[in-house]
Design a protein around this motif. Structure first.
Motif, short mmCIF file in Angstrom:
data_model
loop_
_atom_site.label_atom_id
_atom_site.label_comp_id
_atom_site.label_asym_id
_atom_site.label_seq_id
_atom_site.Cartn_x
_atom_site.Cartn_y
_atom_site.Cartn_z
N PHE A 202 0.82 -1.21 0.00
CA PHE A 202 0.00 0.00 0.00
C PHE A 202 0.85 1.26 0.00
N ILE A 203 2.07 1.16 0.53
CA ILE A 203 2.87 2.37 0.76
C ILE A 203 4.22 2.26 0.05
N SER A 204 4.20 2.02 -1.23
CA SER A 204 5.44 1.91 -1.98
C SER A 204 6.04 3.29 -2.20
N PRO A 205 7.36 3.45 -1.94
CA PRO A 205 8.00 4.76 -2.14
C PRO A 205 7.98 5.16 -3.60
N SER A 206 7.99 6.48 -3.84
CA SER A 206 7.95 6.98 -5.21
C SER A 206 9.31 6.98 -5.88
N GLY A 207 10.38 6.92 -5.10
CA GLY A 207 11.72 6.96 -5.65
C GLY A 207 12.55 5.76 -5.19
N GLU A 208 13.69 5.58 -5.83
CA GLU A 208 14.54 4.43 -5.53
C GLU A 208 15.13 4.52 -4.13
N ASN A 209 15.57 5.68 -3.72
CA ASN A 209 16.24 5.84 -2.43
C ASN A 209 15.34 6.46 -1.37
N THR A 210 14.06 6.64 -1.69
CA THR A 210 13.15 7.23 -0.72
C THR A 210 12.59 6.15 0.21
N SER A 211 11.99 6.60 1.30
CA SER A 211 11.38 5.67 2.25
C SER A 211 10.07 6.26 2.74
N ILE A 212 9.15 5.35 3.12
CA ILE A 212 7.86 5.76 3.65
C ILE A 212 7.68 5.10 5.01
N THR A 213 7.29 5.90 6.00
CA THR A 213 7.06 5.41 7.36
C THR A 213 5.61 5.64 7.73
N LEU A 214 4.99 4.59 8.31
CA LEU A 214 3.61 4.70 8.79
C LEU A 214 3.64 4.95 10.29
N ILE A 215 3.00 6.05 10.72
CA ILE A 215 2.96 6.43 12.14
C ILE A 215 1.49 6.53 12.56
N ASP A 216 1.17 5.94 13.74
CA ASP A 216 -0.22 6.01 14.20
C ASP A 216 -0.48 7.31 14.92
N THR A 218 -0.67 8.08 17.97
CA THR A 218 0.12 8.35 19.18
C THR A 218 1.56 8.69 18.87
N GLY A 219 1.94 8.68 17.59
CA GLY A 219 3.33 8.96 17.23
C GLY A 219 4.20 7.73 17.17
N LYS A 220 3.61 6.54 17.28
CA LYS A 220 4.38 5.29 17.26
C LYS A 220 4.55 4.80 15.83
N GLN A 221 5.78 4.38 15.49
CA GLN A 221 6.03 3.84 14.15
C GLN A 221 5.45 2.44 14.03
N ILE A 222 4.66 2.23 12.98
CA ILE A 222 4.07 0.91 12.73
C ILE A 222 4.95 0.11 11.78
N THR A 223 5.37 0.70 10.69
CA THR A 223 6.25 0.00 9.75
C THR A 223 6.95 1.03 8.88
N THR A 260 -1.67 13.13 6.65
CA THR A 260 -2.42 12.50 7.74
C THR A 260 -3.84 12.22 7.27
N SER A 261 -4.39 11.06 7.64
CA SER A 261 -5.75 10.70 7.26
C SER A 261 -6.74 11.67 7.88
N SER A 262 -7.94 11.73 7.32
CA SER A 262 -8.95 12.70 7.78
C SER A 262 -9.35 12.48 9.22
N ASP A 263 -9.28 11.22 9.71
CA ASP A 263 -9.62 10.96 11.11
C ASP A 263 -8.41 11.06 12.03
N SER A 264 -7.26 11.49 11.48
CA SER A 264 -6.01 11.72 12.26
C SER A 264 -5.48 10.45 12.91
N ARG A 265 -5.87 9.28 12.41
CA ARG A 265 -5.37 8.02 12.99
C ARG A 265 -4.04 7.61 12.40
N TRP A 266 -3.81 7.94 11.13
CA TRP A 266 -2.60 7.46 10.45
C TRP A 266 -1.90 8.62 9.76
N THR A 267 -0.58 8.58 9.81
CA THR A 267 0.23 9.58 9.11
C THR A 267 1.30 8.84 8.31
N LEU A 268 1.35 9.15 7.00
CA LEU A 268 2.39 8.60 6.15
C LEU A 268 3.47 9.66 5.96
#
Length: 570
Positions: A202-216, A218-223, A260-268
């Motif tokens: 679902f969260i594939s980076p747009s570039g070769e050397n870029t990275s995407i982090t999913l944060i909930d 509470t500010g905790k990193q999910i993946t 951030t999602s509209s319900d503020s639960r997830w931030t990419l």
């Protein structure tokens, strides 16, 4: 200010003088070019990445909500069947247990994202690593690395971690949901394990050397997908301070864009190396740098000729240091120097000799450590073999309808499992009580109503630590020696705190010490002697135990005194 010609070497002054003027001139041009072009690039990248992150967030949120709803449904179905486990006979319980396993397995097989389901409860389900549903005891939750994430919440997403499967350790992301019965009593924890690869799709980076982090929320990193983001805590704080659902900023060595999602639960959060963004600008600046370097090189040749003789001893020493290797002959250094360089060469030789001595000593210690680890692993083989053998015998007894033997074997297997699952020297009083309860339940099957026992533990004493397998030898001696030939048996266990000490009393109505003395010397004495030696080795001779006859030889009271320990390792 001191004259630099009187303080520094001539080669350094000449080199820095010529090179400094050239560097200042070209640096001014390069900085102006970099700032202007970098601002234009970051604006375009921020707009493009925010659009992609918003679409990813929508798609991901839809799938995560589906997982949460699946968990709620599975929890409700499990709760309905779980209440029936404590009704009926063994056949009914086995049938209901099979139905629970089947229903939960269907959730896994019907949901492609799910890898497995883990259930933590007090009911002793059988777990097979080959299946998609695993059951664990409720008291094991506190030992999990993600326990704090769900400790004070009814549900939570657990960041990327590994679970044990038939293919080895598998990375998953989990949704944890506490299950409550009709009386709002928390009786189980349902864990929905999602394959990490599905999250990453679902969260594939747009570039070769870029990275995407999913944060909930509470500010905790999910993946995270791609390279690691620097300063994650600063990024979370930055997003909170901006109080914006979307934004971008330079953070450390990365250019970050978040959505951030509209319900503020997830931030990419997508991070692109700053060097990658400014690569084109840097190429332009490189042309100016080359011109500057050319001028610096010209000055360098003049300085090198003058300073060569001065830097030669240092080069020799550096070459010797870089080529140094254990068990190889060191590079020979000149011995005709009588100045500071001679002192450096002499000191280097002494250092090399000392390093070789330390290496040989470390190598010998490593060999001894490996030998000790091998012996320790060999000692673990036998208990594992016994546990697996008992499990096979237990299944044979179940198939033969020997429920009484099966229950006895189950208690013995539980005792082995507890001894293998916790290899620490000290365990909590609560864990030690669980161990002897299995042994007493084992004896209850044999003695039936002729055995009566009670265990009273002061609330403050439950979390105290004590040496592992301290109580079993006393209770075992009571059955082997004290109750031999008796038609009834009574055992009382009482644990309480007294000032700075943990007091344990074990009372039985056996024959007493005099009538069992000879047998104790030949068989039972080894277990008690082992307990005494372990207590004295851990806490000194101040702490020990005593065996006292009850009046008229109506039994024995074992009194054990230990220090109060609130943490393992204190």
């Amino acid at each position: 200010m001191k004259n630099p010609f009187k303080v520094y070497r001539i080669d350094v002054v000449m080199f820095l003088g010529f090179a400094g003027m050239i560097v200042l001139l070209f640096s001014a041009v390069i900085l102006l070019t970099l700032n202007k072009s970098t601002d234009e690039i970051t604006d375009k990248v921020s707009h493009y990445q925010q659009r992609l992150l918003t679409e990813m967030n929508k798609k991901m949120t839809t799938n995560l909500i589906g997982i949460e709803r699946t968990a709620i449904t599975a929890s409700r179905n499990f709760g309905v069947l779980y209440d029936r486990l404590y009704e009926g006979d063994d056949y009914d319980r086995n049938r209901i247990s099979t139905e629970i396993r089947s229903q939960l397995s269907n959730f896994v097989y019907s949901t492609p994202m799910l890898q497995s389901i883990h259930i933590y409860s007090d009911y002793p389900f059988h777990t097979d690593i080959q299946e998609a549903v695993h059951f664990y005891p409720m008291n094991q939750i506190s030992e999990e690395t993600w326990y704090e994430d769900i400790k004070h919440s009814d549900s939570a997403w657990i960041g990327e971690h590994t679970v044990i499967t038939n293919k080895g350790d598998t990375p998953v992301i989990s949704f944890a949901l506490k299950a409550y019965d009709s009386k709002l009593k928390y009786f189980a924890l349902v864990i929905m394990n999602v394959k990490v690869t599905n999250f990453h799709s679902f969260i594939s980076p747009s570039g070769e050397n870029t990275s995407i982090t999913l944060i909930d929320g509470t500010g905790k990193q999910i993946t995270q997908v791609g390279a690691s983001i620097s300063d994650k805590l600063d990024i979370v704080e930055l997003i909170r301070q901006t109080n914006s659902l979307h934004g971008s900023a330079k953070q450390g060595s990365d250019f970050i864009v978040w959505s951030t999602s509209s319900d503020s639960r997830w931030t990419l959060v997508e991070a692109t190396p700053w060097e990658q963004l400014t690569e084109g600008t840097i190429k332009l600046a490189s042309m100016f740098i080359i011109l500057g370097i050319s001028a610096i090189v010209l000055a360098l040749f003049i300085v090198i000729f003058l300073s060569r003789q001065f830097t030669k001893p240092i080069s020799l020493l550096l070459r010797a240091m870089y080529s140094f290797s254990i068990n190889q002959k060191a590079v020979d250094l000149p011995e005709d120097y009588r100045n500071e360089f001679g002192m450096l060469f002499h000191g280097y030789h002494k250092l090399v000799n000392r390093v070789e001595e330390l290496y040989r000593s470390s190598e010998e210690n490593h060999k001894r450590q490996i030998a000790a680890e091998i012996r320790s692993l060999q000692m673990m083989i036998n208990p594992h073999f016994l546990y697996n053998t008992l499990d096979q015998i237990n299944w044979t007894a179940i198939e033969a309808g020997q429920t009484k033997i099966s229950r006895m074997l189950s208690h013995i297997a539980s005792m082995f499992r507890m001894s293998l699952s916790n290899l620490n020297t000290l365990v909590t009083v609560d864990e030690e009580i669980q161990h002897i309860e299995h042994y007493l339940k084992f004896q209850s099957i044999r003695w039936e109503s002729a055995l009566s026992y009670s265990i009273h533990v002061e609330e403050a004493a439950k979390t105290c630590f004590m040496p592992k397998f301290t109580l079993q030898p006393f209770i075992e001696n009571a059955f082997v020696h004290g109750f031999h030939g008796r038609r009834s048996a009574i055992i009382h266990v009482r644990i309480f705190t007294s000032k700075q000490d943990l007091m344990i009393e074990i009372e039985d109505n056996g024959k007493g010490l005099i009538s069992a003395e000879k047998k104790t010397k030949t068989s039972g004495g080894h277990g008690l002697q082992n307990v005494r030696e372990r207590i004295e080795a851990l806490f000194g001779k101040t702490y020990t135990f005593a065996l006292v006859n009850k009046p008229n030889q109506t039994g024995v009271i074992a009194q054990i005194m230990l220090p109060i320990i609130q943490k393992d390792g204190e």
